[in-house]
Design a protein around this motif. Structure first.
Motif, mmCIF file in Angstrom:
data_model
loop_
_atom_site.group_PDB
_atom_site.id
_atom_site.type_symbol
_atom_site.label_atom_id
_atom_site.label_comp_id
_atom_site.label_asym_id
_atom_site.label_seq_id
_atom_site.Cartn_x
_atom_site.Cartn_y
_atom_site.Cartn_z
ATOM 1 N N PRO A 130 0.859 -1.213 -0.241
ATOM 2 C CA PRO A 130 -0.222 0.078 0.032
ATOM 3 C C PRO A 130 0.692 1.136 0.063
ATOM 4 C CG PRO A 130 -0.644 -1.548 1.383
ATOM 5 C CD PRO A 130 0.823 -1.958 1.217
ATOM 6 N N GLY A 131 1.992 1.517 0.867
ATOM 7 C CA GLY A 131 2.809 2.081 1.141
ATOM 8 C C GLY A 131 2.770 2.916 -0.931
ATOM 9 N N GLU A 132 2.965 2.096 -1.527
ATOM 10 C CA GLU A 132 3.507 2.472 -3.569
ATOM 11 C C GLU A 132 2.278 3.202 -3.745
ATOM 12 O OE1 GLU A 132 4.444 -0.648 -5.449
ATOM 13 O OE2 GLU A 132 5.883 -1.861 -3.766
ATOM 14 N N LYS A 133 1.421 3.178 -3.077
ATOM 15 C CA LYS A 133 -0.389 3.734 -3.563
ATOM 16 C C LYS A 133 -0.460 4.169 -2.141
ATOM 17 C CE LYS A 133 -0.516 1.935 -7.825
ATOM 18 N NZ LYS A 133 -1.782 1.010 -9.024
ATOM 19 N N PRO A 134 -0.318 4.949 -1.313
ATOM 20 C CA PRO A 134 -0.884 5.743 -0.564
ATOM 21 C C PRO A 134 -2.450 6.189 -0.554
ATOM 22 C CG PRO A 134 0.588 7.308 -1.141
ATOM 23 C CD PRO A 134 0.413 5.753 -2.125
ATOM 24 N N SER A 135 -3.012 6.917 -1.279
ATOM 25 C CA SER A 135 -4.673 7.241 -1.372
ATOM 26 C C SER A 135 -5.091 5.671 -1.245
ATOM 27 C CB SER A 135 -4.377 8.404 -2.222
ATOM 28 O OG SER A 135 -4.026 7.253 -3.642
ATOM 29 N N GLU A 136 -4.864 4.739 -1.745
ATOM 30 C CA GLU A 136 -5.595 3.793 -1.809
ATOM 31 C C GLU A 136 -5.991 3.329 -0.709
ATOM 32 O OE1 GLU A 136 -4.268 0.308 -4.606
ATOM 33 O OE2 GLU A 136 -4.412 2.486 -6.731
ATOM 34 N N ALA B 223 -3.883 -4.727 5.963
ATOM 35 C CA ALA B 223 -4.649 -4.320 4.526
ATOM 36 C C ALA B 223 -5.707 -4.805 3.573
ATOM 37 C CB ALA B 223 -3.185 -3.471 3.291
ATOM 38 N N HIS B 224 -5.059 -5.868 3.879
ATOM 39 C CA HIS B 224 -6.285 -6.985 3.182
ATOM 40 C C HIS B 224 -7.059 -6.702 3.830
ATOM 41 C CE1 HIS B 224 -2.273 -9.144 1.725
ATOM 42 N NE2 HIS B 224 -2.334 -8.685 1.081
ATOM 43 N N ARG B 225 -7.433 -7.124 5.259
ATOM 44 C CA ARG B 225 -8.567 -7.369 6.048
ATOM 45 C C ARG B 225 -9.427 -5.737 5.030
ATOM 46 N NH1 ARG B 225 -6.190 -8.762 11.669
ATOM 47 N NH2 ARG B 225 -3.972 -9.805 10.974
ATOM 48 N N ALA B 226 -8.614 -4.207 5.307
ATOM 49 C CA ALA B 226 -9.029 -3.430 5.887
ATOM 50 C C ALA B 226 -10.374 -3.264 3.774
ATOM 51 C CB ALA B 226 -8.152 -2.059 5.535
ATOM 52 N N LEU C 165 -3.559 1.108 10.725
ATOM 53 C CA LEU C 165 -2.674 -0.682 11.218
ATOM 54 C C LEU C 165 -2.082 -1.027 9.614
ATOM 55 C CD1 LEU C 165 -4.782 -2.610 13.610
ATOM 56 C CD2 LEU C 165 -2.647 -1.012 14.254
ATOM 57 N N ALA C 166 -2.860 -0.295 8.941
ATOM 58 C CA ALA C 166 -2.206 -1.351 6.979
ATOM 59 C C ALA C 166 -1.191 -0.431 7.108
ATOM 60 C CB ALA C 166 -3.238 -1.036 6.207
ATOM 61 N N SER C 167 -1.079 1.430 7.626
ATOM 62 C CA SER C 167 -0.142 1.669 6.915
ATOM 63 C C SER C 167 1.720 1.412 8.170
ATOM 64 C CB SER C 167 -0.395 3.118 7.548
ATOM 65 O OG SER C 167 -1.267 3.606 6.712
ATOM 66 N N PHE C 168 1.120 1.163 9.026
ATOM 67 C CA PHE C 168 2.328 0.817 10.619
ATOM 68 C C PHE C 168 2.477 -0.548 9.477
ATOM 69 C CE2 PHE C 168 -0.098 3.346 13.520
ATOM 70 C CZ PHE C 168 0.881 3.986 14.217
ATOM 71 N N GLU C 169 1.913 -1.444 9.317
ATOM 72 C CA GLU C 169 2.091 -2.786 8.787
ATOM 73 C C GLU C 169 3.373 -1.773 7.805
ATOM 74 O OE1 GLU C 169 0.343 -6.590 8.709
ATOM 75 O OE2 GLU C 169 -0.642 -5.423 7.435
ATOM 76 N N THR C 170 2.818 -0.933 7.220
ATOM 77 C CA THR C 170 3.667 -0.904 5.646
ATOM 78 C C THR C 170 5.093 -0.382 5.891
ATOM 79 O OG1 THR C 170 1.892 -0.589 3.988
ATOM 80 C CG2 THR C 170 3.838 0.851 3.538
ATOM 81 N N ASN D 255 10.033 9.473 14.779
ATOM 82 C CA ASN D 255 11.136 8.534 13.915
ATOM 83 C C ASN D 255 11.276 8.707 12.104
ATOM 84 O OD1 ASN D 255 12.996 7.932 16.399
ATOM 85 N ND2 ASN D 255 10.241 6.130 16.805
ATOM 86 N N HIS D 256 10.037 8.448 11.663
ATOM 87 C CA HIS D 256 9.134 8.211 10.440
ATOM 88 C C HIS D 256 9.178 9.964 9.218
ATOM 89 C CE1 HIS D 256 9.587 3.690 10.568
ATOM 90 N NE2 HIS D 256 8.982 4.255 12.136
ATOM 91 N N SER D 257 9.103 10.848 9.612
ATOM 92 C CA SER D 257 8.778 12.110 9.091
ATOM 93 C C SER D 257 10.161 11.735 7.838
ATOM 94 C CB SER D 257 9.115 13.167 10.077
ATOM 95 O OG SER D 257 10.392 13.269 10.513
ATOM 96 N N HIS D 258 10.620 11.373 7.123
ATOM 97 C CA HIS D 258 11.139 11.086 6.176
ATOM 98 C C HIS D 258 10.969 10.338 5.187
ATOM 99 C CE1 HIS D 258 13.061 8.296 8.431
ATOM 100 N NE2 HIS D 258 13.256 7.320 7.163
ATOM 101 N N GLU D 259 9.612 9.847 5.649
ATOM 102 C CA GLU D 259 9.014 9.188 5.127
ATOM 103 C C GLU D 259 7.101 9.806 3.687
ATOM 104 O OE1 GLU D 259 8.908 4.679 5.442
ATOM 105 O OE2 GLU D 259 10.045 4.905 7.377
ATOM 106 N N SER D 260 6.633 9.666 3.039
ATOM 107 C CA SER D 260 5.853 10.178 2.519
ATOM 108 C C SER D 260 4.551 9.209 3.172
ATOM 109 C CB SER D 260 5.545 10.239 0.944
ATOM 110 O OG SER D 260 5.477 8.935 0.603
ATOM 111 N N MET D 261 4.954 7.740 3.496
ATOM 112 C CA MET D 261 3.250 7.322 4.018
ATOM 113 C C MET D 261 3.435 7.085 5.529
ATOM 114 S SD MET D 261 1.412 4.875 3.038
ATOM 115 C CE MET D 261 -0.070 4.346 4.289
ATOM 116 N N ALA D 262 4.608 7.860 5.793
ATOM 117 C CA ALA D 262 4.229 8.130 7.824
ATOM 118 C C ALA D 262 3.280 9.603 7.872
ATOM 119 C CB ALA D 262 5.885 8.024 8.336
ATOM 120 N N VAL D 263 4.496 10.376 7.334
ATOM 121 C CA VAL D 263 3.281 11.976 6.635
ATOM 122 C C VAL D 263 1.919 11.849 6.831
ATOM 123 C CG1 VAL D 263 3.339 14.170 5.772
ATOM 124 C CG2 VAL D 263 5.988 12.567 5.916
ATOM 125 N N ARG D 264 1.494 10.978 5.562
ATOM 126 C CA ARG D 264 0.292 11.231 5.000
ATOM 127 C C ARG D 264 -0.565 10.047 6.392
ATOM 128 N NH1 ARG D 264 -3.360 10.082 0.060
ATOM 129 N NH2 ARG D 264 -5.346 8.814 1.219
#
Length: 590
Positions: free
Chosen positions: A419-425, A473-476, A512-517, A542-551
């Motif tokens: 999911p991190g590759e397409k965070p909006s999804e 992510a699958h469950r969501a 939780l899916a985002s945490f997992e990613t 710890n993760h402000s350098h990652e776009s997924m974490a920012v979102r």
């Protein structure tokens, strides 16, 4: 005195002169037979010869009158019963009928082949004579005449008939326009027979031609094959072309079905099964793609199977039949698949390219762009019915569609893409094309089945369709689909919880899916029980350098109302830095 001839001159005449006088006597059809016999006895002349001459003269004169033309045809025809009665009356008076039969056999060959009445008279006289010296099958000839009399020809005479009459520059008798030539059929070869009958073939003429073929022991298979080809070319093919142009016509379809059944009856009657299959395939090749071609191929399959059943297991022809049957199966499936695609307006170049790979084709159909469009805009234009097309294609190709569905559900509900590759999804169903396909796929199944399956996906650690481990992510994704498909009562019944709690559960597992990613291990219980502001700040640190974490931090702040100015200042700068402008707009208007 009875003959009106003076006795004295006749009595004194030479023997040959007395004999020649008989020729004059027999010229009259009304001449009394007893007088001729009395004359012969008186002057010791051959009674058999006189009677035979009388019969021959009657036949010759009547035949000659017949050939004069239409003007005298009817009166002469009316004389035939009288002529026959007269001739039959004389036959028993002969002491030997051998010479008569030999003579009449010669006369028969010289008669007008279209003068059935005269031919019948000669045949019946020969029949009455009851001599076994002739090679003419009288019963067969009379039966043929009966069939020919009941038949009216539908095409003009062929060249062979002109050649037979030996008068190519002179027109044939008028009767030749409506009658078939007896002699060319009865005395001719099978080749001559087919030359004449090939122009007479039609659905209407077939019954009579079949009777004639059976009677004359000509090849019935040839007749069936020729008639099937003729009816196809002259009647079925034009209607198929007309149907293609007219697109749809119930009346034309009924006609086509009726003609097809007639042709099939001809092919089923062919004794040689290999011939039947060959002709069936040959005709099918000229049928345009569509439902009629499909049904025609199925019929060819039946013929091929019937052929195979009739071949002994050790026969060399068996291998040939098996190869043909296999080829027909492939062709039948391809044609049937193409017919389905055309019927549902799905015959794109991409789909037609994979007709030979039906499983791939089914996957392609469920990836059709109209699926996403109809989920986003259900009241839009007339979308093709993918489900019906898929079911029909699966049936044609004998594929278990349920297995294909399960494979696609697992593929789209549990994608390998992180999911991190397409965070909006992760956060919006409308932006996830794969989930829209899942929704469409599940619409073909009962809602109870779909709801329960999605519930199991949303609450389990492993998928019920395979052995794949289910991520958050699958469950969501499964729960998103469930909320879209099922009504409130169904969902609350499955979860045994109010709707608000179910939605809250979705938000939690989405986070939780985002945490997992981000490879941050955290359980559902830990997430629910942890102070959210501390969790958010720790994640940011710890993760402000990652776009997924920012979102993720942004979504958590909005959800749990964390409004730390320093944190938000950093968030907005990062959103700008990662060029997440569309998402930034949504955040600012939230």
């Amino acid at each position: 005195g009875k003959l009106g001839i003076s006795f004295q001159p006749v009595f004194r005449q030479h023997f040959l002169t007395k004999k020649d006088l008989i020729k004059a006597l027999v010229e009259n059809i009304d001449m009394d037979t007893s007088l001729i016999l009395e004359y012969c006895c008186t002057f010791q002349l051959d009674c058999d010869a006189a009677l035979q001459l009388f019969i021959e003269t009657l036949l010759h004169n009547t035949s000659a009158s017949q050939s004069q033309g239409d003007a005298s045809t009817q009166p002469v025809k009316q004389q035939h019963p009288k002529l026959l009665a007269k001739a039959l009356e004389m036959v028993p008076l002969l002491t030997s009928t051998k010479d008569l039969v030999i003579s009449l056999s010669g006369i028969l060959h010289k008669l007008d082949p279209y003068d059935y009445e005269m031919i019948e008279v000669v045949l019946k006289v020969i029949e009455r004579a009851d001599e076994k010296i002739t090679n003419i099958n009288i019963n067969q000839a009379l039966s043929l005449l009966k069939h020919l009399k009941s038949y009216r020809r539908i095409s003009p005479p062929v060249d062979l008939e002109y050649q037979y009459m030996l008068e190519p520059v002179i027109s044939l008798p008028p009767a030749a326009q409506t009658r078939l030539p007896f002699h060319l059929i009865f005395f001719g070869t099978a080749q001559n027979f087919w030359k004449i009958l090939s122009t007479e073939l039609s659905e209407e003429s077939f019954p009579t031609l079949l009777l004639i073929s059976k009677l004359m022991k000509f090849s019935l298979d040839t007749l069936y094959v020729s008639t099937a080809k003729h009816v196809f070319e002259k009647k079925l093919k034009p209607k198929l072309l007309k149907l293609t142009q007219a697109k749809s016509s119930t009346l034309i379809k009924k006609d086509i079905t009726k003609i097809t059944q007639t042709i099939e009856s001809y092919l089923l009657s062919i004794v040689n099964p290999e011939w039947a299959v060959a002709i069936g395939i040959s005709l099918t090749q000229d049928i345009p793609e569509g439902s009629f071609k499909m049904s025609s191929l199925k019929f060819c399959l039946y013929l091929a199977e019937r052929w195979l059943q009739n071949i002994p297991s050790q026969d060399e022809a068996r291998e040939k039949a098996e190869a043909l049957l296999k080829k027909l199966h492939v062709q039948c499936r391809r044609s049937g698949t193409e017919a389905v695609l055309r019927a549902h307006r799905l015959d794109s170049a991409e789909c037609l390219r994979v007709i030979g790979k039906p499983a791939h084709l089914l996957v392609s159909l469920y990836e059709h762009p109209s699926i996403s469009q109809r989920i986003q805009n259900p009241s839009g234009r007339d979308y093709p019915d993918i489900h019906t097309a898929a079911k029909e294609i699966a049936e044609v190709n004998e594929i278990n569609l349920e297995k294909v569905w399960d494979m696609l559900l697992e593929k789209w509900l549990c994608p390998a893409t992180k999911p991190g590759e397409k965070p909006s999804e992760l956060f919006e169903l409308q932006e996830d094309e794969a989930l829209r396909r899942v929704l469409y796929l599940l619409q073909s199944r009962p809602i109870d089945y779909s709801s329960r399956m999605l519930f199991v996906f949303a609450t389990s650690a492993t998928t019920s369709l395979g052995v794949r481990q289910l991520t958050f992510a699958h469950r969501a994704r499964a729960l998103q689909c469930l909320l879209y498909l099922a009504d409130k009562e169904t969902i609350e019944s499955l979860f045994k919880k109010p709707m608000e709690e179910v939605k809250s559960y979705l938000k939690c597992i989405t986070f939780l899916a985002s945490f997992e990613t981000l490879n941050i291990p955290i359980t559902y219980e830990l997430f629910c029980n942890s102070p959210k502001e501390g969790m958010i700040k720790g994640l940011w640190k710890n993760h402000s350098h990652e776009s997924m974490a920012v979102r993720l931090v942004t979504e958590l702040c909005l959800e749990y109302k964390v409004y730390d100015l320093q944190l938000w200042n950093g968030l907005l700068q990062k959103l700008l830095g990662f060029n997440m402008i569309p998402y930034l707009r949504k955040v600012l208007t939230a």
